[in-house]
Write a protein that holds these residues in place. Structure first.
Motif, PDB file in Angstrom:
ATOM      1  N   ILE A   1      14.614  -3.572  -7.186  1.00  0.00           N
ATOM      2  CA  ILE A   1      14.497  -2.827  -8.442  1.00  0.00           C
ATOM      3  C   ILE A   1      13.033  -2.487  -8.720  1.00  0.00           C
ATOM      4  CG2 ILE A   1      14.820  -2.968 -10.943  1.00  0.00           C
ATOM      5  CD1 ILE A   1      17.260  -4.783 -10.364  1.00  0.00           C
ATOM      6  N   ARG A   2      12.150  -3.470  -8.530  1.00  0.00           N
ATOM      7  CA  ARG A   2      10.721  -3.226  -8.762  1.00  0.00           C
ATOM      8  C   ARG A   2      10.204  -2.104  -7.872  1.00  0.00           C
ATOM      9  NH1 ARG A   2       6.235  -4.722  -6.076  1.00  0.00           N
ATOM     10  NH2 ARG A   2       7.350  -6.219  -4.760  1.00  0.00           N
ATOM     11  N   THR A   3      10.617  -2.103  -6.603  1.00  0.00           N
ATOM     12  CA  THR A   3      10.135  -1.102  -5.662  1.00  0.00           C
ATOM     13  C   THR A   3      10.600   0.298  -6.042  1.00  0.00           C
ATOM     14  OG1 THR A   3      10.196  -2.770  -3.914  1.00  0.00           O
ATOM     15  CG2 THR A   3      10.023  -0.482  -3.223  1.00  0.00           C
ATOM     16  N   VAL A   4      11.874   0.424  -6.421  1.00  0.00           N
ATOM     17  CA  VAL A   4      12.382   1.734  -6.831  1.00  0.00           C
ATOM     18  C   VAL A   4      11.655   2.210  -8.088  1.00  0.00           C
ATOM     19  CG1 VAL A   4      14.418   3.063  -7.488  1.00  0.00           C
ATOM     20  CG2 VAL A   4      14.639   1.216  -5.836  1.00  0.00           C
TER      21      VAL A   4
ATOM     22  N   ILE B   1       4.979  14.657  -4.408  1.00  0.00           N
ATOM     23  CA  ILE B   1       4.476  15.068  -3.096  1.00  0.00           C
ATOM     24  C   ILE B   1       5.284  14.394  -1.991  1.00  0.00           C
ATOM     25  CG2 ILE B   1       2.514  14.909  -1.515  1.00  0.00           C
ATOM     26  CD1 ILE B   1       0.664  15.265  -3.894  1.00  0.00           C
ATOM     27  N   MET B   2       5.587  13.106  -2.175  1.00  0.00           N
ATOM     28  CA  MET B   2       6.354  12.381  -1.165  1.00  0.00           C
ATOM     29  C   MET B   2       7.736  12.995  -0.994  1.00  0.00           C
ATOM     30  SD  MET B   2       4.333  10.049   0.016  1.00  0.00           S
ATOM     31  CE  MET B   2       5.328   8.784   0.802  1.00  0.00           C
ATOM     32  N   ARG B   3       8.367  13.370  -2.108  1.00  0.00           N
ATOM     33  CA  ARG B   3       9.690  13.993  -2.009  1.00  0.00           C
ATOM     34  C   ARG B   3       9.593  15.364  -1.350  1.00  0.00           C
ATOM     35  NH1 ARG B   3      10.114  12.159  -7.497  1.00  0.00           N
ATOM     36  NH2 ARG B   3      11.327  10.248  -7.625  1.00  0.00           N
ATOM     37  N   PHE B   4       8.551  16.134  -1.723  1.00  0.00           N
ATOM     38  CA  PHE B   4       8.358  17.471  -1.160  1.00  0.00           C
ATOM     39  C   PHE B   4       8.166  17.399   0.353  1.00  0.00           C
ATOM     40  CE2 PHE B   4       5.558  21.115  -0.103  1.00  0.00           C
ATOM     41  CZ  PHE B   4       6.436  22.141  -0.447  1.00  0.00           C
ATOM     42  N   MET B   5       7.555  16.304   0.812  1.00  0.00           N
ATOM     43  CA  MET B   5       7.333  16.115   2.248  1.00  0.00           C
ATOM     44  C   MET B   5       8.572  15.572   2.952  1.00  0.00           C
ATOM     45  SD  MET B   5       3.479  14.504   2.090  1.00  0.00           S
ATOM     46  CE  MET B   5       3.457  14.163   3.851  1.00  0.00           C
ATOM     47  N   GLY B   6       9.646  15.383   2.177  1.00  0.00           N
ATOM     48  CA  GLY B   6      10.896  14.939   2.792  1.00  0.00           C
ATOM     49  C   GLY B   6      10.978  13.455   3.022  1.00  0.00           C
ATOM     50  N   GLN B   7      10.181  12.677   2.271  1.00  0.00           N
ATOM     51  CA  GLN B   7      10.202  11.224   2.437  1.00  0.00           C
ATOM     52  C   GLN B   7      11.407  10.638   1.707  1.00  0.00           C
ATOM     53  OE1 GLN B   7       8.028   9.171   4.219  1.00  0.00           O
ATOM     54  NE2 GLN B   7       7.406  11.128   5.094  1.00  0.00           N
ATOM     55  N   LYS B   8      12.494  10.427   2.412  1.00  0.00           N
ATOM     56  CA  LYS B   8      13.698   9.853   1.821  1.00  0.00           C
ATOM     57  C   LYS B   8      13.616   8.331   1.849  1.00  0.00           C
ATOM     58  CE  LYS B   8      16.071  13.594   0.939  1.00  0.00           C
ATOM     59  NZ  LYS B   8      16.477  13.960  -0.420  1.00  0.00           N
ATOM     60  N   GLN B   9      14.047   7.719   0.765  1.00  0.00           N
ATOM     61  CA  GLN B   9      14.076   6.274   0.669  1.00  0.00           C
ATOM     62  C   GLN B   9      15.522   5.795   0.699  1.00  0.00           C
ATOM     63  OE1 GLN B   9      11.265   4.684   0.914  1.00  0.00           O
ATOM     64  NE2 GLN B   9      10.281   6.685   0.992  1.00  0.00           N
TER      65      GLN B   9
ATOM     66  N   ALA C   1       0.832  -1.204   0.000  1.00  0.00           N
ATOM     67  CA  ALA C   1       0.000   0.000   0.000  1.00  0.00           C
ATOM     68  C   ALA C   1       0.866   1.254   0.000  1.00  0.00           C
ATOM     69  CB  ALA C   1      -0.929  -0.007   1.216  1.00  0.00           C
ATOM     70  N   LEU C   2       1.913   1.249   0.829  1.00  0.00           N
ATOM     71  CA  LEU C   2       2.807   2.396   0.889  1.00  0.00           C
ATOM     72  C   LEU C   2       3.563   2.555  -0.424  1.00  0.00           C
ATOM     73  CD1 LEU C   2       3.861   4.676   2.612  1.00  0.00           C
ATOM     74  CD2 LEU C   2       5.592   3.133   3.544  1.00  0.00           C
ATOM     75  N   ALA C   3       3.949   1.422  -1.025  1.00  0.00           N
ATOM     76  CA  ALA C   3       4.638   1.487  -2.314  1.00  0.00           C
ATOM     77  C   ALA C   3       3.734   2.108  -3.373  1.00  0.00           C
ATOM     78  CB  ALA C   3       5.078   0.089  -2.750  1.00  0.00           C
ATOM     79  N   TRP C   4       2.422   1.801  -3.314  1.00  0.00           N
ATOM     80  CA  TRP C   4       1.482   2.373  -4.278  1.00  0.00           C
ATOM     81  C   TRP C   4       1.386   3.887  -4.098  1.00  0.00           C
ATOM     82  CZ3 TRP C   4      -2.996   5.231  -3.836  1.00  0.00           C
ATOM     83  CH2 TRP C   4      -3.728   5.403  -5.015  1.00  0.00           C
ATOM     84  N   ILE C   5       1.348   4.340  -2.846  1.00  0.00           N
ATOM     85  CA  ILE C   5       1.276   5.781  -2.583  1.00  0.00           C
ATOM     86  C   ILE C   5       2.529   6.474  -3.103  1.00  0.00           C
ATOM     87  CG2 ILE C   5       1.233   7.530  -0.762  1.00  0.00           C
ATOM     88  CD1 ILE C   5      -0.450   5.595   0.901  1.00  0.00           C
ATOM     89  N   ARG C   6       3.695   5.862  -2.842  1.00  0.00           N
ATOM     90  CA  ARG C   6       4.948   6.451  -3.311  1.00  0.00           C
ATOM     91  C   ARG C   6       4.994   6.505  -4.831  1.00  0.00           C
ATOM     92  NH1 ARG C   6       8.231   2.739   0.872  1.00  0.00           N
ATOM     93  NH2 ARG C   6       8.399   4.185   2.625  1.00  0.00           N
ATOM     94  N   ALA C   7       4.510   5.436  -5.465  1.00  0.00           N
ATOM     95  CA  ALA C   7       4.537   5.386  -6.924  1.00  0.00           C
ATOM     96  C   ALA C   7       3.548   6.372  -7.537  1.00  0.00           C
ATOM     97  CB  ALA C   7       4.227   3.965  -7.398  1.00  0.00           C
ATOM     98  N   SER C   8       2.399   6.556  -6.885  1.00  0.00           N
ATOM     99  CA  SER C   8       1.358   7.415  -7.437  1.00  0.00           C
ATOM    100  C   SER C   8       1.646   8.898  -7.224  1.00  0.00           C
ATOM    101  CB  SER C   8       0.005   7.064  -6.801  1.00  0.00           C
ATOM    102  OG  SER C   8      -0.330   5.713  -7.047  1.00  0.00           O
ATOM    103  N   PHE C   9       2.305   9.221  -6.114  1.00  0.00           N
ATOM    104  CA  PHE C   9       2.547  10.629  -5.792  1.00  0.00           C
ATOM    105  C   PHE C   9       4.006  10.860  -5.407  1.00  0.00           C
ATOM    106  CE2 PHE C   9      -1.762   9.392  -4.383  1.00  0.00           C
ATOM    107  CZ  PHE C   9      -2.503  10.084  -5.340  1.00  0.00           C
TER     108      PHE C   9
ATOM    109  N   TYR D   1       8.144   3.326  -7.159  1.00  0.00           N
ATOM    110  CA  TYR D   1       8.184   4.575  -6.401  1.00  0.00           C
ATOM    111  C   TYR D   1       8.362   5.770  -7.331  1.00  0.00           C
ATOM    112  CZ  TYR D   1       9.952   8.299  -3.422  1.00  0.00           C
ATOM    113  OH  TYR D   1      10.154   9.502  -2.809  1.00  0.00           O
ATOM    114  N   CYS D   2       9.136   5.573  -8.390  1.00  0.00           N
ATOM    115  CA  CYS D   2       9.405   6.662  -9.329  1.00  0.00           C
ATOM    116  C   CYS D   2       8.408   6.695 -10.482  1.00  0.00           C
ATOM    117  CB  CYS D   2      10.834   6.548  -9.862  1.00  0.00           C
ATOM    118  SG  CYS D   2      12.087   6.848  -8.582  1.00  0.00           S
ATOM    119  N   GLY D   3       7.307   5.954 -10.353  1.00  0.00           N
ATOM    120  CA  GLY D   3       6.225   6.046 -11.320  1.00  0.00           C
ATOM    121  C   GLY D   3       6.311   5.102 -12.495  1.00  0.00           C
ATOM    122  N   GLY D   4       7.202   4.118 -12.458  1.00  0.00           N
ATOM    123  CA  GLY D   4       7.341   3.185 -13.568  1.00  0.00           C
ATOM    124  C   GLY D   4       7.045   1.762 -13.156  1.00  0.00           C
ATOM    125  N   HIS D   5       7.439   0.825 -13.994  1.00  0.00           N
ATOM    126  CA  HIS D   5       7.319  -0.587 -13.660  1.00  0.00           C
ATOM    127  C   HIS D   5       8.520  -1.318 -14.235  1.00  0.00           C
ATOM    128  CE1 HIS D   5       5.257   0.059 -17.500  1.00  0.00           C
ATOM    129  NE2 HIS D   5       5.413  -1.205 -17.796  1.00  0.00           N
TER     130      HIS D   5
END
Length: 408
Positions: free
Chosen positions: A297-300, A187-195, A176-184, A303-307
């Motif tokens: 690799i899939r997760t990154v 916004i996640m970066r702007f909020m300072g969410q470092k991976q 679920a969190l991965a979906w949020i990161r991938a979708s937005f 998160y960056c909007g790809g697959h």
């Protein structure tokens, strides 16, 4: 009256949710345009020192390598133009194109085939000689957040499963969190969410000076590496070298043959054979490790909007009779089973399935041409231009479907 009020409240709630969703999408788009450039415009060292150039000339091939300003073996990437679909290909020397010019690699051949089918795509070569699954995960960490590809192709060589690299990251990811990161992502970066794959120092990586190496220098380096390895070899390994046919020894000592091939045969003559048994605890562990790196690799990518997807790349000794005989000349043990077993592909498919990634192999297409010469360099073992072309032709329908459907 109560029913009417309930309906009004539901409509108000639905309207508020729609308004909030639109607001979030607008914010995501605005942040992406304001804060996060699609493609960098300066120099980066994603894999190699930018601006470097090397030439290679051996008894089997002659080619030149040019590194672009992002530190990749590819053309310069135009920051002003992004195609409808950006693809990156991560892999080792078979993806990099050892032995062939850039336009003859399967990466660029596949790019031309997809464009000919009407797709607006670019495929960026992110291969590096000598890399393995953990390196692929490291490449993903460095490259994907910069280039933001729509699709990441991982070129998994048939012997990659047996490398046994430890996973770059062993954390379990929350879908679920991965979906949020991938979708937005913006916004996640702007909020300072470092991976874990994003720098925490804030300091740019130091860029090494560009390198220029002639074919003569590269031959001298390979010849010296071969001599050093022989000086340090065990008596058993040295005895194996002495038994090699004269032409093989001459090429190895003169820098006309990749020393890795000879050293691998001297130190582990069963290199190709032992990978055929997947049921051992060692191989099961290696499959799990590869799966963990593919999951990273899939997760990154998500998160960056790809697959991402996996492409299995065939090794000559498993698919071609001439390559099968050639590795024996180098000192490797071979068996007839190597040309018929599905073990190398099963390892790739199992690791891909564990990572939740679609996978396509090309063994069948190459075994249909098992008697054909010229698909692999005779002693070097890498794909020739004809081999790259056959591989691109084989995987093209699979990749085209991924692009057209946006499969995640």
């Amino acid at each position: 009256m109560k029913v009417t009020n309930t309906i009004k409240n539901l409509l108000l709630l639905c309207g508020s949710l729609v308004f909030l969703a639109v607001l979030i999408l607008l914010l995501e788009t605005a942040l992406g345009r304001i804060f996060f450039a699609e493609t960098p415009t300066g120099k980066l060292q994603l894999l190699f020192p930018p601006g470097s150039e090397e030439s290679f000339e051996t008894a089997e091939f002659s080619y030149t390598v040019s590194i672009n300003q992002l530190g990749l073996r590819d053309r310069e990437i135009d920051p002003a133009r992004r195609p409808e679909c950006r693809i990156i290909a991560i892999g080792d020397s078979f993806t990099y194109g050892f032995g062939v010019n850039l336009e003859d690699t399967w990466v660029k051949t596949l790019e031309r085939r997809l464009r000919a089918s009407g797709l607006d795509v670019e495929i960026i070569n992110c291969g590096s000689p000598g890399a393995g699954p953990a390196d692929y995960a490291w490449f993903a960490k460095k490259i994907i957040p910069v280039l933001k590809p729509d699709l990441v192709l991982v070129g998994l060589l048939q012997d990659d499963i047996g490398v046994g690299d430890p996973p770059l990251l062993e954390t379990e990811w929350n879908d679920a969190l991965a979906w949020i990161r991938a979708s937005f992502p913006n916004i996640m970066r702007f909020m300072g969410q470092k991976q874990p794959w994003e720098t925490t120092t804030g300091q740019p990586e130091e860029i090494a000076p560009s390198q220029v190496k002639s074919s003569q220098l590269n031959r001298e380096l390979d010849a010296n590496a071969m001599r050093v390895n022989l000086e340090q070899a065990s008596p058993e390994a040295r005895a194996r070298f002495d038994l090699l046919e004269p032409v093989v020894k001459e090429r190895a000592l003169s820098g006309n043959l990749n020393p890795f091939m000879i050293v691998s045969a001297l130190n582990g003559p069963n290199y190709y054979v032992w990978r055929l048994t997947l049921e051992t605890n060692t191989m099961q562990d290696f499959i799990d490790r590869t799966a963990a790196n593919l999951t990273y690799i899939r997760t990154v990518a998500e998160y960056c909007g790809g697959h991402a997807a996996v492409l299995g790349i065939p090794l000559g000794p498993y698919v071609n009779r001439h390559s099968h005989e050639a590795v024996q000349r180098l000192g490797f043990e071979v068996t007839g089973e190597m040309l018929t077993t599905d073990a190398p592909d099963r390892g790739t498919e199992l690791a891909s399935k564990q990572a939740g990634l679609p996978c396509r192999t090309a063994t069948g297409a190459f075994r249909e041409r098992a008697d054909q010469e010229g698909l692999f360099f005779e002693l070097d073992g890498h794909l020739t231009p004809a081999g790259h072309a056959l591989y691109a032709e084989t995987v093209s329908p699979f990749v085209e479907e991924l692009v057209r459907t946006g499969t995640r």
